[in-house]
Structures are given as structure tokens and as C-alpha cells.
Design a protein around this motif. Structure first.
Motif, PDB file in Angstrom:
ATOM      1  N   ASN A  12      30.758  54.665  88.799  1.00  0.00           N
ATOM      2  CA  ASN A  12      29.744  53.000  89.513  1.00  0.00           C
ATOM      3  C   ASN A  12      30.020  52.522  87.789  1.00  0.00           C
ATOM      4  N   GLY A  13      30.455  50.901  87.575  1.00  0.00           N
ATOM      5  CA  GLY A  13      30.374  50.214  86.087  1.00  0.00           C
ATOM      6  C   GLY A  13      30.630  50.575  85.024  1.00  0.00           C
ATOM      7  N   LYS A  14      30.298  51.696  83.763  1.00  0.00           N
ATOM      8  CA  LYS A  14      31.078  51.875  82.994  1.00  0.00           C
ATOM      9  C   LYS A  14      30.364  53.436  83.072  1.00  0.00           C
ATOM     10  N   ALA A  15      30.797  54.539  84.264  1.00  0.00           N
ATOM     11  CA  ALA A  15      29.532  54.989  84.163  1.00  0.00           C
ATOM     12  C   ALA A  15      30.950  56.358  85.813  1.00  0.00           C
ATOM     13  N   ILE A  16      31.004  57.461  85.599  1.00  0.00           N
ATOM     14  CA  ILE A  16      30.417  58.160  86.732  1.00  0.00           C
ATOM     15  C   ILE A  16      29.237  59.141  86.598  1.00  0.00           C
ATOM     16  N   PHE A  17      28.689  58.160  87.830  1.00  0.00           N
ATOM     17  CA  PHE A  17      27.117  58.958  87.941  1.00  0.00           C
ATOM     18  C   PHE A  17      27.487  60.719  89.119  1.00  0.00           C
ATOM     19  N   HIS A  18      26.493  61.834  88.514  1.00  0.00           N
ATOM     20  CA  HIS A  18      26.673  62.657  89.148  1.00  0.00           C
ATOM     21  C   HIS A  18      25.171  63.400  89.039  1.00  0.00           C
ATOM     22  N   ASN A  19      24.938  63.406  90.645  1.00  0.00           N
ATOM     23  CA  ASN A  19      23.865  63.645  91.625  1.00  0.00           C
ATOM     24  C   ASN A  19      24.432  65.380  91.807  1.00  0.00           C
ATOM     25  N   PHE A  20      23.155  66.116  90.869  1.00  0.00           N
ATOM     26  CA  PHE A  20      23.014  67.470  92.155  1.00  0.00           C
ATOM     27  C   PHE A  20      21.574  67.198  92.894  1.00  0.00           C
ATOM     28  N   PRO A  21      22.499  66.934  94.428  1.00  0.00           N
ATOM     29  CA  PRO A  21      20.956  66.844  95.527  1.00  0.00           C
ATOM     30  C   PRO A  21      20.608  68.740  95.652  1.00  0.00           C
ATOM     31  N   LYS A  59      22.875  46.322  89.644  1.00  0.00           N
ATOM     32  CA  LYS A  59      23.938  46.544  88.779  1.00  0.00           C
ATOM     33  C   LYS A  59      24.566  47.435  88.721  1.00  0.00           C
ATOM     34  N   ASP A  60      25.552  46.725  88.040  1.00  0.00           N
ATOM     35  CA  ASP A  60      26.508  48.095  87.031  1.00  0.00           C
ATOM     36  C   ASP A  60      25.933  49.033  86.381  1.00  0.00           C
ATOM     37  N   CYS A  61      26.085  50.413  86.616  1.00  0.00           N
ATOM     38  CA  CYS A  61      25.759  50.861  85.520  1.00  0.00           C
ATOM     39  C   CYS A  61      26.534  50.841  84.144  1.00  0.00           C
ATOM     40  N   ILE A  62      25.460  50.660  82.688  1.00  0.00           N
ATOM     41  CA  ILE A  62      25.849  50.568  81.549  1.00  0.00           C
ATOM     42  C   ILE A  62      25.454  52.133  80.985  1.00  0.00           C
ATOM     43  N   ALA A  63      25.697  53.428  81.676  1.00  0.00           N
ATOM     44  CA  ALA A  63      26.013  54.093  80.610  1.00  0.00           C
ATOM     45  C   ALA A  63      25.015  54.856  79.815  1.00  0.00           C
ATOM     46  N   CYS A  64      23.437  54.078  79.952  1.00  0.00           N
ATOM     47  CA  CYS A  64      22.712  54.277  78.936  1.00  0.00           C
ATOM     48  C   CYS A  64      21.797  55.752  78.987  1.00  0.00           C
ATOM     49  N   LYS A  65      22.518  56.372  79.647  1.00  0.00           N
ATOM     50  CA  LYS A  65      21.735  57.852  80.323  1.00  0.00           C
ATOM     51  C   LYS A  65      20.203  58.308  80.297  1.00  0.00           C
ATOM     52  N   THR A  66      19.706  56.936  80.469  1.00  0.00           N
ATOM     53  CA  THR A  66      18.122  57.119  80.338  1.00  0.00           C
ATOM     54  C   THR A  66      18.150  57.980  82.194  1.00  0.00           C
ATOM     55  N   CYS A  67      18.769  57.546  82.794  1.00  0.00           N
ATOM     56  CA  CYS A  67      18.218  58.140  83.806  1.00  0.00           C
ATOM     57  C   CYS A  67      18.124  60.179  84.002  1.00  0.00           C
ATOM     58  N   ILE A  76      20.848  64.892  87.803  1.00  0.00           N
ATOM     59  CA  ILE A  76      21.092  63.807  86.796  1.00  0.00           C
ATOM     60  C   ILE A  76      22.992  64.326  86.024  1.00  0.00           C
ATOM     61  N   LEU A  77      23.775  64.006  86.049  1.00  0.00           N
ATOM     62  CA  LEU A  77      25.079  63.872  85.102  1.00  0.00           C
ATOM     63  C   LEU A  77      25.141  62.503  84.966  1.00  0.00           C
ATOM     64  N   ILE A  78      25.364  61.826  83.478  1.00  0.00           N
ATOM     65  CA  ILE A  78      26.248  60.562  83.655  1.00  0.00           C
ATOM     66  C   ILE A  78      27.735  61.013  82.911  1.00  0.00           C
ATOM     67  N   GLU A  79      28.852  60.510  83.123  1.00  0.00           N
ATOM     68  CA  GLU A  79      29.751  60.605  82.626  1.00  0.00           C
ATOM     69  C   GLU A  79      29.962  59.195  81.804  1.00  0.00           C
ATOM     70  N   LYS A  80      29.912  58.607  81.233  1.00  0.00           N
ATOM     71  CA  LYS A  80      30.477  57.275  80.551  1.00  0.00           C
ATOM     72  C   LYS A  80      32.703  57.578  80.157  1.00  0.00           C
ATOM     73  N   ILE A  81      32.805  56.291  80.950  1.00  0.00           N
ATOM     74  CA  ILE A  81      34.095  55.802  81.238  1.00  0.00           C
ATOM     75  C   ILE A  81      34.379  55.524  80.200  1.00  0.00           C
ATOM     76  N   ASP A  82      35.309  55.926  79.243  1.00  0.00           N
ATOM     77  CA  ASP A  82      36.721  55.064  78.665  1.00  0.00           C
ATOM     78  C   ASP A  82      37.156  53.637  79.279  1.00  0.00           C
ATOM     79  N   SER A  83      36.905  53.213  78.007  1.00  0.00           N
ATOM     80  CA  SER A  83      36.971  51.057  78.272  1.00  0.00           C
ATOM     81  C   SER A  83      39.194  51.525  78.347  1.00  0.00           C
ATOM     82  N   LYS A  84      39.136  52.404  77.852  1.00  0.00           N
ATOM     83  CA  LYS A  84      40.652  52.642  78.532  1.00  0.00           C
ATOM     84  C   LYS A  84      41.189  52.770  80.153  1.00  0.00           C
ATOM     85  N   GLU A  85      40.390  53.521  79.994  1.00  0.00           N
ATOM     86  CA  GLU A  85      41.075  54.037  81.834  1.00  0.00           C
ATOM     87  C   GLU A  85      40.451  53.192  83.007  1.00  0.00           C
ATOM     88  N   LYS A  86      39.899  51.793  83.006  1.00  0.00           N
ATOM     89  CA  LYS A  86      39.458  50.777  83.733  1.00  0.00           C
ATOM     90  C   LYS A  86      40.799  50.510  84.261  1.00  0.00           C
TER      91      LYS A  86
END
Length: 86
Positions: A12-21, A59-67, A76-86
Motif C-alpha cells: 500500500n503506497g510507499k510500504a508493505i504493511f505486515h500485520n500479525f493477527p 490515503k496511501d501509506c507514507i511508510a512513516c512507521k508510526t503504527c 505491525i511491521l512496515i517494510e518501506k518500498i524502494d522508490s526504484k521498485e515501483k
């Protein structure tokens, strides 16, 4: 019955959002603190039978990692997506 610590991952947006239920208790701190309101309640149930969270509700995730930082259970683990990967 053993608990399975498998992540539900969403790009989602600038990140891969990993949630561990298996770790999420559904406290909602991440929803409250998200600066772009992307996090909302999911249909997946967490460790106490409460709803877990997922991105894509604002809105799309901005990968700020506040969550990730405010989650008291490290669910929750936020993995920031490299802008080159888009």
C-alpha cells in the motif's frame, strides 16, 4: 492448538504493511495515530477474537512507521518500498 505467527502482508503506497493477527489484540492505537488515516479494521480476527487492522482505508501509506512504533504488541511491521521498485 498452536498459534501460527504468519503475517498478512499488503502492499500500500510507499510500504508493505505486515500485520500479525496472532499478536494483534485490536486496541486501535495504530488507527488513532496514523497521520494519513490509511489503517482501519479488518475482517481477520486477532489473538483475543477481536478484529485486527489493515491498510487501505484512507490515503496511501507514507511508510512513516508510526503504527509500528505505537503498537504495544509488535503486531505491525512496515517494510518501506524502494522508490526504484515501483
Amino acid at each position: 492448538m498452536p498459534v501460527e505467527f504468519k503475517a498478512i502482508s499488503t502492499k500500500n503506497g510507499k510500504a508493505i504493511f505486515h500485520n500479525f493477527p496472532a499478536l494483534c489484540k485490536g486496541c486501535g492505537l495504530c488507527i488513532e495515530k496514523c497521520p494519513v488515516d490509511t489503517i482501519g479494521w479488518s475482517e481477520h480476527l486477532g489473538v483475543y477474537g477481536t478484529p485486527t487492522v489493515e491498510p487501505g482505508h484512507g490515503k496511501d501509506c507514507i511508510a512513516c512507521k508510526t503504527c509500528q512504533l505505537v503498537c504495544p504488541d509488535c503486531a505491525i511491521l512496515i517494510e518501506k518500498i524502494d522508490s526504484k521498485e515501483k
